[in-house]
Motif scaffolding. Structure first.
Motif, PDB file in Angstrom:
ATOM      1  N   SER A  16       0.831  -1.209   0.000  1.00  0.00           N
ATOM      2  CA  SER A  16       0.000   0.000   0.000  1.00  0.00           C
ATOM      3  C   SER A  16       0.864   1.255   0.000  1.00  0.00           C
ATOM      4  O   SER A  16       0.582   2.222  -0.722  1.00  0.00           O
ATOM      5  CB  SER A  16      -0.912  -0.022   1.226  1.00  0.00           C
ATOM      6  OG  SER A  16      -1.713   1.118   1.265  1.00  0.00           O
ATOM      7  N   HIS A  17       1.916   1.249   0.797  1.00  0.00           N
ATOM      8  CA  HIS A  17       2.839   2.385   0.847  1.00  0.00           C
ATOM      9  C   HIS A  17       3.484   2.593  -0.524  1.00  0.00           C
ATOM     10  O   HIS A  17       3.596   3.728  -0.996  1.00  0.00           O
ATOM     11  CB  HIS A  17       3.903   2.136   1.914  1.00  0.00           C
ATOM     12  CG  HIS A  17       4.840   3.276   2.111  1.00  0.00           C
ATOM     13  ND1 HIS A  17       6.052   3.338   1.471  1.00  0.00           N
ATOM     14  CD2 HIS A  17       4.745   4.399   2.866  1.00  0.00           C
ATOM     15  CE1 HIS A  17       6.668   4.449   1.823  1.00  0.00           C
ATOM     16  NE2 HIS A  17       5.895   5.118   2.667  1.00  0.00           N
ATOM     17  N   ALA A  18       3.893   1.503  -1.169  1.00  0.00           N
ATOM     18  CA  ALA A  18       4.503   1.609  -2.495  1.00  0.00           C
ATOM     19  C   ALA A  18       3.506   2.176  -3.504  1.00  0.00           C
ATOM     20  O   ALA A  18       3.869   3.000  -4.347  1.00  0.00           O
ATOM     21  CB  ALA A  18       5.017   0.246  -2.952  1.00  0.00           C
ATOM     22  N   GLY A  19       2.257   1.764  -3.412  1.00  0.00           N
ATOM     23  CA  GLY A  19       1.230   2.303  -4.306  1.00  0.00           C
ATOM     24  C   GLY A  19       1.022   3.798  -4.109  1.00  0.00           C
ATOM     25  O   GLY A  19       0.878   4.559  -5.077  1.00  0.00           O
ATOM     26  N   MET A  20       1.016   4.223  -2.848  1.00  0.00           N
ATOM     27  CA  MET A  20       0.860   5.660  -2.576  1.00  0.00           C
ATOM     28  C   MET A  20       2.085   6.441  -3.044  1.00  0.00           C
ATOM     29  O   MET A  20       1.963   7.568  -3.525  1.00  0.00           O
ATOM     30  CB  MET A  20       0.607   5.886  -1.083  1.00  0.00           C
ATOM     31  CG  MET A  20      -0.785   5.466  -0.655  1.00  0.00           C
ATOM     32  SD  MET A  20      -1.144   5.894   1.054  1.00  0.00           S
ATOM     33  CE  MET A  20      -0.344   4.551   1.905  1.00  0.00           C
ATOM     34  N   ILE A  25       4.708  10.096  -7.118  1.00  0.00           N
ATOM     35  CA  ILE A  25       5.639  10.257  -8.235  1.00  0.00           C
ATOM     36  C   ILE A  25       4.880  10.701  -9.485  1.00  0.00           C
ATOM     37  O   ILE A  25       5.316  11.607 -10.198  1.00  0.00           O
ATOM     38  CB  ILE A  25       6.418   8.948  -8.480  1.00  0.00           C
ATOM     39  CG1 ILE A  25       7.378   8.692  -7.314  1.00  0.00           C
ATOM     40  CG2 ILE A  25       7.166   8.991  -9.813  1.00  0.00           C
ATOM     41  CD1 ILE A  25       7.978   7.302  -7.293  1.00  0.00           C
ATOM     42  N   ALA A  26       3.731  10.074  -9.741  1.00  0.00           N
ATOM     43  CA  ALA A  26       2.922  10.458 -10.895  1.00  0.00           C
ATOM     44  C   ALA A  26       2.464  11.912 -10.780  1.00  0.00           C
ATOM     45  O   ALA A  26       2.463  12.651 -11.782  1.00  0.00           O
ATOM     46  CB  ALA A  26       1.720   9.530 -11.018  1.00  0.00           C
ATOM     47  N   THR A  97      15.153  12.213 -11.096  1.00  0.00           N
ATOM     48  CA  THR A  97      14.931  11.741  -9.725  1.00  0.00           C
ATOM     49  C   THR A  97      13.635  10.945  -9.646  1.00  0.00           C
ATOM     50  O   THR A  97      13.580   9.895  -8.990  1.00  0.00           O
ATOM     51  CB  THR A  97      14.879  12.932  -8.746  1.00  0.00           C
ATOM     52  OG1 THR A  97      16.117  13.628  -8.817  1.00  0.00           O
ATOM     53  CG2 THR A  97      14.626  12.466  -7.328  1.00  0.00           C
ATOM     54  N   GLU A  98      12.597  11.424 -10.301  1.00  0.00           N
ATOM     55  CA  GLU A  98      11.306  10.724 -10.276  1.00  0.00           C
ATOM     56  C   GLU A  98      11.420   9.352 -10.939  1.00  0.00           C
ATOM     57  O   GLU A  98      10.825   8.381 -10.462  1.00  0.00           O
ATOM     58  CB  GLU A  98      10.230  11.565 -10.954  1.00  0.00           C
ATOM     59  CG  GLU A  98       9.971  12.914 -10.303  1.00  0.00           C
ATOM     60  CD  GLU A  98       9.607  12.837  -8.839  1.00  0.00           C
ATOM     61  OE1 GLU A  98       8.923  11.893  -8.415  1.00  0.00           O
ATOM     62  OE2 GLU A  98      10.013  13.747  -8.088  1.00  0.00           O
ATOM     63  N   MET A  99      12.194   9.243 -12.019  1.00  0.00           N
ATOM     64  CA  MET A  99      12.376   7.940 -12.673  1.00  0.00           C
ATOM     65  C   MET A  99      13.114   6.969 -11.758  1.00  0.00           C
ATOM     66  O   MET A  99      12.749   5.793 -11.663  1.00  0.00           O
ATOM     67  CB  MET A  99      13.144   8.104 -13.987  1.00  0.00           C
ATOM     68  CG  MET A  99      12.313   8.745 -15.077  1.00  0.00           C
ATOM     69  SD  MET A  99      13.097   8.944 -16.705  1.00  0.00           S
ATOM     70  CE  MET A  99      14.742   8.398 -16.533  1.00  0.00           C
ATOM     71  N   LEU A 100      14.143   7.455 -11.085  1.00  0.00           N
ATOM     72  CA  LEU A 100      14.877   6.598 -10.151  1.00  0.00           C
ATOM     73  C   LEU A 100      13.999   6.160  -8.985  1.00  0.00           C
ATOM     74  O   LEU A 100      14.041   4.996  -8.556  1.00  0.00           O
ATOM     75  CB  LEU A 100      16.117   7.325  -9.633  1.00  0.00           C
ATOM     76  CG  LEU A 100      17.238   7.543 -10.643  1.00  0.00           C
ATOM     77  CD1 LEU A 100      18.317   8.427 -10.042  1.00  0.00           C
ATOM     78  CD2 LEU A 100      17.823   6.216 -11.083  1.00  0.00           C
ATOM     79  N   GLU A 101      13.209   7.090  -8.463  1.00  0.00           N
ATOM     80  CA  GLU A 101      12.295   6.754  -7.362  1.00  0.00           C
ATOM     81  C   GLU A 101      11.252   5.734  -7.807  1.00  0.00           C
ATOM     82  O   GLU A 101      10.895   4.836  -7.055  1.00  0.00           O
ATOM     83  CB  GLU A 101      11.613   8.016  -6.835  1.00  0.00           C
ATOM     84  CG  GLU A 101      12.433   8.780  -5.850  1.00  0.00           C
ATOM     85  CD  GLU A 101      12.744   7.974  -4.593  1.00  0.00           C
ATOM     86  OE1 GLU A 101      11.796   7.510  -3.911  1.00  0.00           O
ATOM     87  OE2 GLU A 101      13.921   7.797  -4.297  1.00  0.00           O
ATOM     88  N   ALA A 102      10.742   5.876  -9.028  1.00  0.00           N
ATOM     89  CA  ALA A 102       9.744   4.928  -9.540  1.00  0.00           C
ATOM     90  C   ALA A 102      10.321   3.515  -9.614  1.00  0.00           C
ATOM     91  O   ALA A 102       9.647   2.540  -9.254  1.00  0.00           O
ATOM     92  CB  ALA A 102       9.237   5.374 -10.906  1.00  0.00           C
ATOM     93  N   ALA A 103      11.574   3.392 -10.045  1.00  0.00           N
ATOM     94  CA  ALA A 103      12.218   2.074 -10.097  1.00  0.00           C
ATOM     95  C   ALA A 103      12.409   1.509  -8.691  1.00  0.00           C
ATOM     96  O   ALA A 103      12.176   0.315  -8.455  1.00  0.00           O
ATOM     97  CB  ALA A 103      13.563   2.181 -10.812  1.00  0.00           C
TER      98      ALA A 103
END
Length: 131
Positions: A16-20, A25-26, A97-103
């Motif tokens: 759930s945390h990962a989904g949030m 990020i989106a 940064t957002e791309m790295l965080e998404a991965a």
């Protein structure tokens, strides 16, 4: 059926945390060109509500044992401002940064699902329903 097992609650909360986090990020990416927008992120996932790395917690099977945290079912994670240099229009979103965080968040989500799947396999084995 498995709602009372801490392992499944923890895996569910991590997913759930990962989904949030993916939603944050989106939102950051969607506002990458918005003047004055400040990039945000969720606090790090933790078991005890403090922003620190997750740690293992033992079950309390005897009165002398340390108790597990009372609330494993957190959905009220707070946001923190993401550090970064501001563009001339005041925007602090960095697409790199957002791309790295998404991965990284995808890895966290995959870890949560693997833990849940492993727990289900263990329960099936104990019940004699392997497969």
């Amino acid at each position: 059926m498995f709602n009372g097992l801490d392992m499944f609650n923890l895996a569910s909360n991590k997913a759930s945390h990962a989904g949030m986090q993916q939603a944050m990020i989106a939102r950051n990416v969607a506002n990458a060109d918005t003047p004055g927008y400040k990039a945000v992120a969720l606090e790090a996932f933790s078991l005890d509500g403090k922003p620190s790395p997750a740690r293992l917690v033992m079950a309390q099977s005897r009165p002398g044992h340390q108790a597990a945290p009372a609330d494993f079912n957190r959905t009220d994670f707070s946001t923190v401002a993401r550090d970064g240099a501001a563009a001339p229009n005041g925007n602090t979103v960095s697409l790199e940064t957002e791309m790295l965080e998404a991965a990284r968040v995808k890895q966290d989500h995959d870890l949560a699902l693997a833990a849940y799947r492993g727990g289900m396999t263990l329960l099936r084995s104990v019940l004699g329903r392997a497969g």
